[in-house]
Design a protein around this motif. Sequence first.
Motif, mmCIF file in Angstrom:
data_model
loop_
_atom_site.group_PDB
_atom_site.id
_atom_site.type_symbol
_atom_site.label_atom_id
_atom_site.label_comp_id
_atom_site.label_asym_id
_atom_site.label_seq_id
_atom_site.Cartn_x
_atom_site.Cartn_y
_atom_site.Cartn_z
ATOM 1 N N LYS A 21 0.838 -1.205 0.000
ATOM 2 C CA LYS A 21 0.000 0.000 0.000
ATOM 3 C C LYS A 21 0.872 1.255 0.000
ATOM 4 O O LYS A 21 0.576 2.222 -0.696
ATOM 5 C CB LYS A 21 -0.933 -0.002 1.203
ATOM 6 C CG LYS A 21 -1.925 1.129 1.172
ATOM 7 C CD LYS A 21 -3.197 0.753 1.863
ATOM 8 C CE LYS A 21 -4.204 1.873 1.821
ATOM 9 N NZ LYS A 21 -5.002 1.879 0.615
ATOM 10 N N ILE A 25 0.701 4.116 -2.866
ATOM 11 C CA ILE A 25 0.424 5.522 -2.544
ATOM 12 C C ILE A 25 1.558 6.418 -3.035
ATOM 13 O O ILE A 25 1.325 7.485 -3.615
ATOM 14 C CB ILE A 25 0.191 5.705 -1.035
ATOM 15 C CG1 ILE A 25 -1.098 4.996 -0.597
ATOM 16 C CG2 ILE A 25 0.127 7.182 -0.667
ATOM 17 C CD1 ILE A 25 -1.259 4.888 0.906
ATOM 18 N N ASP A 41 -5.074 1.591 -6.010
ATOM 19 C CA ASP A 41 -5.284 1.280 -4.607
ATOM 20 C C ASP A 41 -5.077 -0.221 -4.433
ATOM 21 O O ASP A 41 -5.172 -0.989 -5.381
ATOM 22 C CB ASP A 41 -6.687 1.687 -4.167
ATOM 23 C CG ASP A 41 -6.840 1.703 -2.661
ATOM 24 O OD1 ASP A 41 -5.810 1.695 -1.958
ATOM 25 O OD2 ASP A 41 -7.985 1.721 -2.193
ATOM 26 N N GLU A 97 -4.521 11.134 -1.013
ATOM 27 C CA GLU A 97 -3.320 10.290 -0.987
ATOM 28 C C GLU A 97 -2.473 10.568 0.257
ATOM 29 O O GLU A 97 -1.950 9.639 0.873
ATOM 30 C CB GLU A 97 -2.480 10.496 -2.251
ATOM 31 C CG GLU A 97 -3.165 10.055 -3.531
ATOM 32 C CD GLU A 97 -3.536 8.590 -3.566
ATOM 33 O OE1 GLU A 97 -2.832 7.755 -2.968
ATOM 34 O OE2 GLU A 97 -4.563 8.276 -4.198
ATOM 35 N N ASN A 100 -4.231 8.934 3.122
ATOM 36 C CA ASN A 100 -3.997 7.485 3.063
ATOM 37 C C ASN A 100 -2.588 7.133 3.513
ATOM 38 O O ASN A 100 -2.371 6.111 4.173
ATOM 39 C CB ASN A 100 -4.227 6.952 1.649
ATOM 40 C CG ASN A 100 -5.675 6.957 1.245
ATOM 41 O OD1 ASN A 100 -6.564 7.055 2.087
ATOM 42 N ND2 ASN A 100 -5.924 6.871 -0.045
ATOM 43 N N LEU A 101 -1.634 7.978 3.167
ATOM 44 C CA LEU A 101 -0.248 7.758 3.562
ATOM 45 C C LEU A 101 -0.099 7.805 5.078
ATOM 46 O O LEU A 101 0.548 6.947 5.681
ATOM 47 C CB LEU A 101 0.649 8.810 2.899
ATOM 48 C CG LEU A 101 2.153 8.644 3.032
ATOM 49 C CD1 LEU A 101 2.619 7.405 2.288
ATOM 50 C CD2 LEU A 101 2.851 9.872 2.470
#
Length: 130
Positions: A21, A25, A41, A97, A100-101
Amino acid sequence: MKIFSDSFSSIEKGLNYSALKQKTIANNIANADTPNYKSKDVSFKKVFDETLANELAAYRTDSRHFSFRSNESDPAVVTSRDLSFNQNGNSVDIDKEMSNLATNQIYYNALTDRMSGKFNSLTNVIKGGR
């Protein structure tokens, strides 16, 4: 007697998922200005279903009953083709992003802390509690 529990392998799978992941990303962020690039994703559902299938054991009274075991497979990287945030056809939302990181980093840190705790417990047992 089973010395190591399955938690080591479960944590390892979680770390592998987190690493994939992270790469995905980072790739999305690096291509934020690339025309017609579609964000990617990692499919958590596939990893979750695999983990559940390997963790659950069932007593089958008939050979026609469903088995809870599944084949080993790697997490899938999925491309979002239906979205376009920019005029150049790019679908990377940099704010999403970055969020998400940060979420993935917290998840990774939790897994490494858990793995460290497992190894500390094992070291404590080997030393005889001293």
